[in-house]
Design an enzyme around this catalytic site. Sequence first.
Site, PDB file in Angstrom:
ATOM      1  N   ASP A   1      45.354  39.779  54.291  1.00  0.00           N
ATOM      2  CA  ASP A   1      45.090  39.081  53.017  1.00  0.00           C
ATOM      3  C   ASP A   1      46.371  38.766  52.235  1.00  0.00           C
ATOM      4  O   ASP A   1      46.353  38.669  51.019  1.00  0.00           O
ATOM      5  CB  ASP A   1      44.154  39.912  52.109  1.00  0.00           C
TER       6      ASP A   1
ATOM      7  N   GLY B   1      48.125  35.972  52.399  1.00  0.00           N
ATOM      8  CA  GLY B   1      48.316  34.544  52.142  1.00  0.00           C
ATOM      9  C   GLY B   1      48.991  33.837  53.295  1.00  0.00           C
ATOM     10  O   GLY B   1      49.723  32.865  53.119  1.00  0.00           O
TER      11      GLY B   1
ATOM     12  N   ASN C   1      36.953  37.697  62.663  1.00  0.00           N
ATOM     13  CA  ASN C   1      37.127  38.743  61.649  1.00  0.00           C
ATOM     14  C   ASN C   1      38.288  38.383  60.728  1.00  0.00           C
ATOM     15  O   ASN C   1      38.483  38.994  59.683  1.00  0.00           O
ATOM     16  CB  ASN C   1      37.394  40.103  62.294  1.00  0.00           C
TER      17      ASN C   1
ATOM     18  N   HIS D   1      41.334  33.006  56.734  1.00  0.00           N
ATOM     19  CA  HIS D   1      42.496  32.320  56.173  1.00  0.00           C
ATOM     20  C   HIS D   1      42.020  31.192  55.259  1.00  0.00           C
ATOM     21  O   HIS D   1      41.241  30.345  55.670  1.00  0.00           O
ATOM     22  CB  HIS D   1      43.386  31.751  57.292  1.00  0.00           C
TER      23      HIS D   1
ATOM     24  N   GLY E   1      33.772  39.468  51.775  1.00  0.00           N
ATOM     25  CA  GLY E   1      33.398  39.425  50.366  1.00  0.00           C
ATOM     26  C   GLY E   1      33.584  40.776  49.682  1.00  0.00           C
ATOM     27  O   GLY E   1      33.216  40.966  48.528  1.00  0.00           O
TER      28      GLY E   1
ATOM     29  N   LYS F   1      35.412  43.924  47.807  1.00  0.00           N
ATOM     30  CA  LYS F   1      36.462  44.097  46.803  1.00  0.00           C
ATOM     31  C   LYS F   1      37.662  44.763  47.482  1.00  0.00           C
ATOM     32  O   LYS F   1      37.500  45.711  48.245  1.00  0.00           O
ATOM     33  CB  LYS F   1      35.905  45.017  45.714  1.00  0.00           C
ATOM     34  N   ARG F   2      38.851  44.260  47.210  1.00  0.00           N
ATOM     35  CA  ARG F   2      40.049  44.866  47.801  1.00  0.00           C
ATOM     36  C   ARG F   2      40.628  45.927  46.866  1.00  0.00           C
ATOM     37  O   ARG F   2      40.653  45.736  45.659  1.00  0.00           O
ATOM     38  CB  ARG F   2      41.113  43.799  48.069  1.00  0.00           C
TER      39      ARG F   2
ATOM     40  N   VAL G   1      53.516  31.149  43.857  1.00  0.00           N
ATOM     41  CA  VAL G   1      53.166  31.365  42.447  1.00  0.00           C
ATOM     42  C   VAL G   1      51.826  30.692  42.096  1.00  0.00           C
ATOM     43  O   VAL G   1      51.573  30.360  40.947  1.00  0.00           O
ATOM     44  CB  VAL G   1      54.287  30.871  41.493  1.00  0.00           C
TER      45      VAL G   1
END
Length: 454
Positions: free
Chosen positions: A40, A42, A65, A68, A331, A333-334, A443
């Site tokens: 995760d 980016g 799994n 992106h 979905g 929560k991290r 950013v």
Amino acid sequence: MSGTRASNDRSSHSGGGLKRARSEPGGNKVTVVLGAQWGDEGKGKVVDLLATESDIVCRCQGGNNAGHTVVVDGKEYDFHLFPSGIINPKAISFIGNGVVIHLPGLFEEAEKNEKKGLKDWEKRLIISDRAHIVFDFHQAVDGLQEVQRQAQEGKNIGTTKKGIGPTYSSKAARTGLRICDLLSDFDEFSSRFKNLAQQYKSMFPTLEIDTEGQLKKLKGYAEKIRPMVRDGVYFMYEALHGSPKKILVEGANAALLDIDFGTYPFVTSSNCTVGGVCTGLGVPPQHVGDVYGVVKAYTTRVGIGAFPTEQINEIGDLLQSRGHEWGVTTGRKRRCGWLDLVSLKYAHMINGFTALALTKLDILDVLDEIKIGVAYKLGGKRIPYFPANQEILQKVEVEYETMPGWKTDTTGARKWEDLPPKAQNYIRCVENHVGVPVKWVGVGKSRESMIQLF
């Protein structure tokens, strides 16, 4: 001595006879983008940036799994099996042998992204004939195994339940089926499919498999993908040794989720470090060029497992809400915490990053002060390594360096000079500790919000 003389003698023959083979000249190199944390980070954004100039974009491991997200012209695309480069109409997208493919998932993903504007993807997608197939029963078994772990150990691994682990297990047990099997003798394929289904049914008595229904669907998928399937090894060999090409490899998952080097057992089932590029595509090591590590300006993790810099407080909550930290695939929560340079250096030891992409710097814009984990201590003493054992990793004490926050909105920054000096110091601190230059700073969500530094 005689060995040396013999080789000199052979090379000195200038007359007729056979000439000695020379090792092949350079050829093209692949540029690799890998996650440097727990996923995760980016990566999709960095791949998207590089894919605009690439001729071939490859996936080398994992399955659906992976998640992106790429934002182009205000449209948000979510990719799971497709290489993110599928958006580029001039590039070929290649799914390598190390990837495990759930065919219904592939076409479902295509359909979703077609609605968002993806066109003619089937004309520029190539699938390796050596890639293993994820069956629906692999996915069902994935869920049953998680329930079993929860019942037996009081905790599960936190898999995506996409059947990835069971498919790699079949592959290692040599009972798996590949794309080449599906496209060859269908009777033979059916027989092996039934045997595999039976094995799983004997292990999980509650498992229900509509064998005939599944085979009928698979026969349909076989004809749909046939035009896209190639011998992957030969395809990559030609790409590496043919005319000059820009070849990009998009890693799924990340270093700390690697089956060998990650925080085992809370890991994925494939090698998502640089070695997976060679084995997952059939690329010799000398053809690996730049290796870019993608790292978030803080740290996140989905599911359970050790997380030394985690902040279970208002800082963690702030990072979670400002960063919209929810898993693309699950979905979920991290969990959030400060940037961990010990784990980042560990990822660098394994991957040999030539440069870093530091994403989501803007999430830190509102903080008065920012901490960076620079060392681990065990029993009061600094340790120079990243512990393999989960119980030990749970016990490490993190040594932090505290830096002043810049308290400025960075989302409008488009070049290095636009960033506040304190934000520049934060980036330089990361570079100095890890010993790797930062090439991009993210950013914001869009393509334009990736600042290139060199």
